[in-house]
Design a protein around this motif. Structure first.
Motif, PDB file in Angstrom:
ATOM      1  N   UNK A   1       0.837  -1.199   0.000  1.00 52.08           N
ATOM      2  CA  UNK A   1       0.000   0.000   0.000  1.00 52.08           C
ATOM      3  C   UNK A   1       0.871   1.248   0.000  1.00 52.08           C
ATOM      4  N   UNK A   2       2.181   1.080   0.217  1.00 50.47           N
ATOM      5  CA  UNK A   2       3.152   2.160   0.081  1.00 50.47           C
ATOM      6  C   UNK A   2       4.506   1.539  -0.259  1.00 50.47           C
ATOM      7  N   UNK A   3       5.330   2.272  -0.997  1.00 47.44           N
ATOM      8  CA  UNK A   3       6.635   1.739  -1.393  1.00 47.44           C
ATOM      9  C   UNK A   3       7.522   1.496  -0.174  1.00 47.44           C
ATOM     10  N   UNK A   4       7.360   2.309   0.869  1.00 50.10           N
ATOM     11  CA  UNK A   4       8.172   2.136   2.074  1.00 50.10           C
ATOM     12  C   UNK A   4       8.031   0.772   2.711  1.00 50.10           C
ATOM     13  N   UNK A   5       6.916   0.086   2.459  1.00 48.27           N
ATOM     14  CA  UNK A   5       6.723  -1.249   3.023  1.00 48.27           C
ATOM     15  C   UNK A   5       7.720  -2.257   2.472  1.00 48.27           C
ATOM     16  N   UNK A   6       8.362  -1.938   1.336  1.00 47.16           N
ATOM     17  CA  UNK A   6       9.421  -2.818   0.811  1.00 47.16           C
ATOM     18  C   UNK A   6      10.496  -3.031   1.868  1.00 47.16           C
ATOM     19  N   UNK A   7      10.883  -1.965   2.551  1.00 50.79           N
ATOM     20  CA  UNK A   7      11.963  -2.054   3.529  1.00 50.79           C
ATOM     21  C   UNK A   7      11.513  -2.754   4.804  1.00 50.79           C
TER      22      UNK A   7
ATOM     23  N   UNK B   1      -4.674  10.432  -2.614  1.00 48.78           N
ATOM     24  CA  UNK B   1      -4.994   9.101  -2.084  1.00 48.78           C
ATOM     25  C   UNK B   1      -3.728   8.370  -1.640  1.00 48.78           C
ATOM     26  N   UNK B   2      -2.696   8.385  -2.501  1.00 51.86           N
ATOM     27  CA  UNK B   2      -1.440   7.715  -2.148  1.00 51.86           C
ATOM     28  C   UNK B   2      -0.791   8.366  -0.931  1.00 51.86           C
ATOM     29  N   UNK B   3      -0.907   9.686  -0.826  1.00 51.02           N
ATOM     30  CA  UNK B   3      -0.358  10.388   0.339  1.00 51.02           C
ATOM     31  C   UNK B   3      -1.015   9.898   1.623  1.00 51.02           C
ATOM     32  N   UNK B   4      -2.331   9.750   1.577  1.00 55.57           N
ATOM     33  CA  UNK B   4      -3.061   9.303   2.763  1.00 55.57           C
ATOM     34  C   UNK B   4      -2.698   7.869   3.138  1.00 55.57           C
ATOM     35  N   UNK B   5      -2.639   6.977   2.141  1.00 53.44           N
ATOM     36  CA  UNK B   5      -2.303   5.587   2.448  1.00 53.44           C
ATOM     37  C   UNK B   5      -0.885   5.468   2.992  1.00 53.44           C
ATOM     38  N   UNK B   6       0.026   6.300   2.475  1.00 50.47           N
ATOM     39  CA  UNK B   6       1.402   6.280   2.981  1.00 50.47           C
ATOM     40  C   UNK B   6       1.462   6.746   4.434  1.00 50.47           C
ATOM     41  N   UNK B   7       0.776   7.831   4.737  1.00 47.92           N
ATOM     42  CA  UNK B   7       0.825   8.354   6.101  1.00 47.92           C
ATOM     43  C   UNK B   7       0.269   7.344   7.107  1.00 47.92           C
ATOM     44  N   UNK B   8      -0.805   6.671   6.716  1.00 52.68           N
ATOM     45  CA  UNK B   8      -1.387   5.676   7.622  1.00 52.68           C
ATOM     46  C   UNK B   8      -0.481   4.452   7.739  1.00 52.68           C
ATOM     47  N   UNK B   9      -0.001   3.926   6.604  1.00 54.09           N
ATOM     48  CA  UNK B   9       0.799   2.699   6.611  1.00 54.09           C
ATOM     49  C   UNK B   9       2.203   2.903   7.177  1.00 54.09           C
TER      50      UNK B   9
ATOM     51  N   UNK C   1       0.620   0.951  14.406  1.00 51.42           N
ATOM     52  CA  UNK C   1      -0.494   0.096  14.816  1.00 51.42           C
ATOM     53  C   UNK C   1      -1.480  -0.155  13.687  1.00 51.42           C
ATOM     54  N   UNK C   2      -1.344   0.585  12.547  1.00 55.47           N
ATOM     55  CA  UNK C   2      -2.287   0.414  11.441  1.00 55.47           C
ATOM     56  C   UNK C   2      -2.223  -0.994  10.846  1.00 55.47           C
ATOM     57  N   UNK C   3      -1.103  -1.707  11.088  1.00 54.75           N
ATOM     58  CA  UNK C   3      -1.001  -3.087  10.618  1.00 54.75           C
ATOM     59  C   UNK C   3      -2.111  -3.956  11.191  1.00 54.75           C
TER      60      UNK C   3
END
Length: 523
Positions: free
Chosen positions: A110-116, A347-355, A360-362
C-alpha cells in the motif's frame, strides 16, 4: 424562443462549462463511493482494473497541473526544451512497469516504504522513504488547487482564495468518495478531454494567428523584445544538456518510489495487465506536454513572455479567446488534468501516512483503516490547499522538479533491494538520508545565494558563488540525490557483515518475489 436563446448563451460561457464539469465528477465520485466497502476497494480498487482503466489512471498521474500549465508556462519563459517532460513521462511509466510493478503487486504494497519493512523489518527505512516521497506529494498536492484557483480566478474574476477553496474541496471530496477506482474510471474521460480539448484550442488559436509559419515569425519579435536568445528558445537543447539530464533524473528516475504506482500495480485484475498498462499509460502521458508546449508558444505570441501567475492567466485567456464554448471545454480539460493527478496522489499520500507513520495500522480492521485513510485525506488535502494560497512560487514545473528530485534516493534504494540481494539495511538508510539531505541542502543554498553575482561577497557566499560558477547548471539538486545513494549504498553494503537472521528474512523475501527477481539480480 428568447428563453432558449438565453439558455444557449449562458451555456456557452466558460464558467458554466467549467463548473458543470466539476460538479459532474463530484457526483460521479459520490456514486462510486457506494462500491468502496473496505480499505482495499478504496486504496487499490479491489484489484479489478482492466488495461484501459489502468492505463488511463496511470496517465492521469503524470499529466496534472505540471504537465499542462507547468509545461506551457516554462515554454513561455524558457523555451520548447520544457517539452522534454513528455519524453520523461513515457520513460518513467515504462521503467516502473517493466522493472517494479510486478514486484509491487506480488508484495501487495500500500506504500513503497513497506518494501523495507518486508525485506529488513526496518521502520526507520520505511519512515525515511515515506518522508522523501511525501516531499514530492506535498508539492503536487499544493500545485493542483493552485492551478484550479488560477483558472477559476481568471475566468470569473473571483478572488484567488475563493478559487483555492473550491479547488481544495473538489479534490478532497472526489478522492474521499471515489477512491482509486473512481480516479481510474474518470481518468478515461479526463485524458480524452485533455488531449482533444486542448489540441482543438491549439488548432483554432493557430488559425487565428495566421497559421504556424506566422506564429513562428511573430514569436521572433516577442522574444527579441523580451531579451531572449531566439535560436536557444526554439531549440530542444536550448535549455542546456545539464538541465535536460537533471529533468530526466527528477522526472523519470524518481518514479519507482512514487507510491501511487504501487497502488496501481495492486489494482490490476491480472498481473499480465501491468506491463502493457504502464506502457500505454506512458504513451498517453507523453502526448499532453507536447500539446501544452504548443499552447505555451501560442500564448507567448498572443500576450508576451510573462512569467508566474500572469503567464498562467494568459494561458486561460488564450483558451477563452478561441470561443466561449471551446474555451470552456479547454479550461475544463486543464481542470480534468489537475483532478486526474491530484486525486490519486492525494490518495497515495493518505495511504502512505497511515501505513508508514502509524505502526499500529497493521492491526487495524479493514473498516477502521478505511476511516483512517479518509480522515487523513481530508486533513492533508485541506492543509495543502492552505499552502497553495500561502506559497508564492514562479514556475509550477520547476517547483515540481524539486519534489521529484527528493524522491530519487528511495527509488535507488528500492532498485538495490529488488536486484541485489546483498544490500544491507544500514546501506539503504544512509543512502537515502545522505541523498535526501544533500539534495535539499543544495537547493537551499542555490535559493539563498541566488543573488550573489560576483566573487567579492566574502565568506561562505563567495565560496558558494565560486562553486556555482564552476558547476554552472550542473549544480542542480537532482545530481546530488542520484549520485550520493549510488555511491553510499554499495560501499556500506560491501563493508557490512552478513547476519544469519537477516539471511533467513532475505531468503523469504526473495522467494516471495519469484522469477522476476532471479532474472535481473546479481550477487
Amino acid at each position: 424562443m428568447r428563453f432558449v436563446e438565453k439558455v444557449e448563451r449562458v451555456m456557452e460561457t466558460p464558467a458554466v462549462v467549467i463548473f458543470a464539469y466539476l460538479v459532474f465528477f463530484v457526483v460521479v465520485g459520490l456514486y462510486i463511493n457506494r462500491s468502496n466497502r473496505n480499505s482495499s476497494d478504496w486504496a487499490v480498487g479491489g484489484g479489478t482494473l482492466g488495461i484501459g482503466m489502468l492505463a488511463a489512471g496511470l496517465a492521469g498521474t503524470r499529466i496534472g497541473g505540471a504537465g499542462t500549465y507547468g509545461v506551457a508556462g516554462d515554454v513561455i519563459t524558457e523555451g520548447i526544451g520544457a517539452m522534454w517532460y513528455g519524453v520523461n513521462s513515457f520513460a518513467a511509466l515504462f521503467i516502473v512497469g517493466l522493472f517494479f510493478a510486478i514486484p509491487y503487486r506480488k508484495l501487495k504494497l500500500s506504500s513503497v516504504g513497506e518494501v523495507f519493512d518486508r525485506r529488513f523489518g526496518s521502520r526507520r527505512c520505511q519512515s525515511l522513504s515515506s518522508l522523501c516521497v511525501q516531499a514530492e506529494y506535498l508539492v503536487v498536492n499544493i500545485i493542483e488547487p493552485y492551478v484550479i484557483a488560477t483558472i477559476i480566478s481568471g475566468v470569473t474574476g473571483w478572488p484567488f482564495g475563493v478559487g483555492i477553496i473550491i479547488g481544495g474541496v473538489i479534490i478532497v471530496v472526489f478522492t474521499i468518495t471515489g477512491g482509486l477506482r473512481g480516479t481510474a474510471i474518470t481518468n478515461i474521460v479526463h485524458c480524452a478531454v485533455i488531449i482533444f480539448g486542448l489540441a482543438a484550442v491549439g488548432y483554432v488559436a493557430t488559425d487565428n494567428l495566421g497559421g504556424w509559419e506566422s506564429v513562428v515569425l511573430q514569436s521572433e519579435a516577442v522574444l527579441e523584445a523580451s531579451g531572449k536568445d531566439i535560436p536557444s528558445w526554439w531549440s530542444y537543447t536550448g535549455i542546456g544538456w545539464a538541465t535536460i539530464i537533471a529533468l530526466f533524473i527528477s522526472a523519470t528516475i524518481h518514479s519507482p518510489a512514487a507510491s501511487v504506482y504501487a497502488n496501481y500495480a495492486s489494482s490490476a485484475a491480472k498481473q499480465e495487465y501491468l506491463i502493457p498498462g504502464f506502457f500505454i499509460g506512458g504513451v498517453i502521458a507523453a502526448m499532453m506536454p507536447f500539446v501544452a508546449g504548443v499552447l505555451g508558444i501560442l500564448t507567448m505570441v498572443s500576450y508576451g513572455a510573462e512569467a508566474g501567475l500572469s503567464g498562467y492567466l494568459n494561458i486561460a485567456q488564450l483558451a477563452i479567446d478561441t470561443g466561449p464554448l471551446l474555451g470552456g471545454i479547454a479550461l475544463a480539460a486543464v481542470l480534468a488534468a489537475v483532478i486526474s493527478s491530484g486525486a490519486p496522489i492525494l490518495l497515495a499520500s493518505a495511504t502512505m501516512l497511515v501505513s508508514d507513520w502509524i505502526p499500529s495500522s497493521k492491526n487495524f480492521s479493514s473498516e477502521r483503516k478505511l476511516k483512517a485513510y479518509k480522515l487523513v485525506t481530508a486533513i492533508y488535502g485541506s492543509t495543502a490547499a492552505f499552502l497553495a494560497w500561502a506559497v508564492n512560487f514562479g514556475s509550477v514545473l520547476q517547483f515540481l522538479m524539486l519534489g521529484f528530485a527528493l524522491v530519487v534516493p528511495p527509488a535507488i534504494a528500492v532498485a538495490f533491494v529488488f536486484y541485489w540481494k546483498r544490500t544491507s539495511e544500514a546501506a539503504v538508510f544512509w543512502g537515502m538520508l545522505t541523498g535526501f539531505v544533500g539534495g535539499a541542502l543544495v537547493w537551499v543554498l542555490n535559493r539563498v545565494f541566488s543573488g550573489i553575482e560576483n566573487s567579492d561577497a566574502g565568506g561562505f557566499p563567495q565560496f558558494w558563488y565560486e562553486i556555482c560558477l564552476f558547476l554552472g547548471e550542473w549544480r542542480d539538486p537532482s545530481f546530488v540525490t542520484l549520485l550520493l545513494p549510488l555511491a553510499v549504498i554499495p560501499l556500506i553494503t560491501l563493508g557490512s557483515p552478513n547476519r544469519s537472521a537477516d539471511a533467513v528474512q532475505s531468503d523469504r523475501f526473495y522467494k516471495h518475489l519469484g522469477r522476476i527477481q532471479r532474472n535481473f539480480s546479481w550477487k
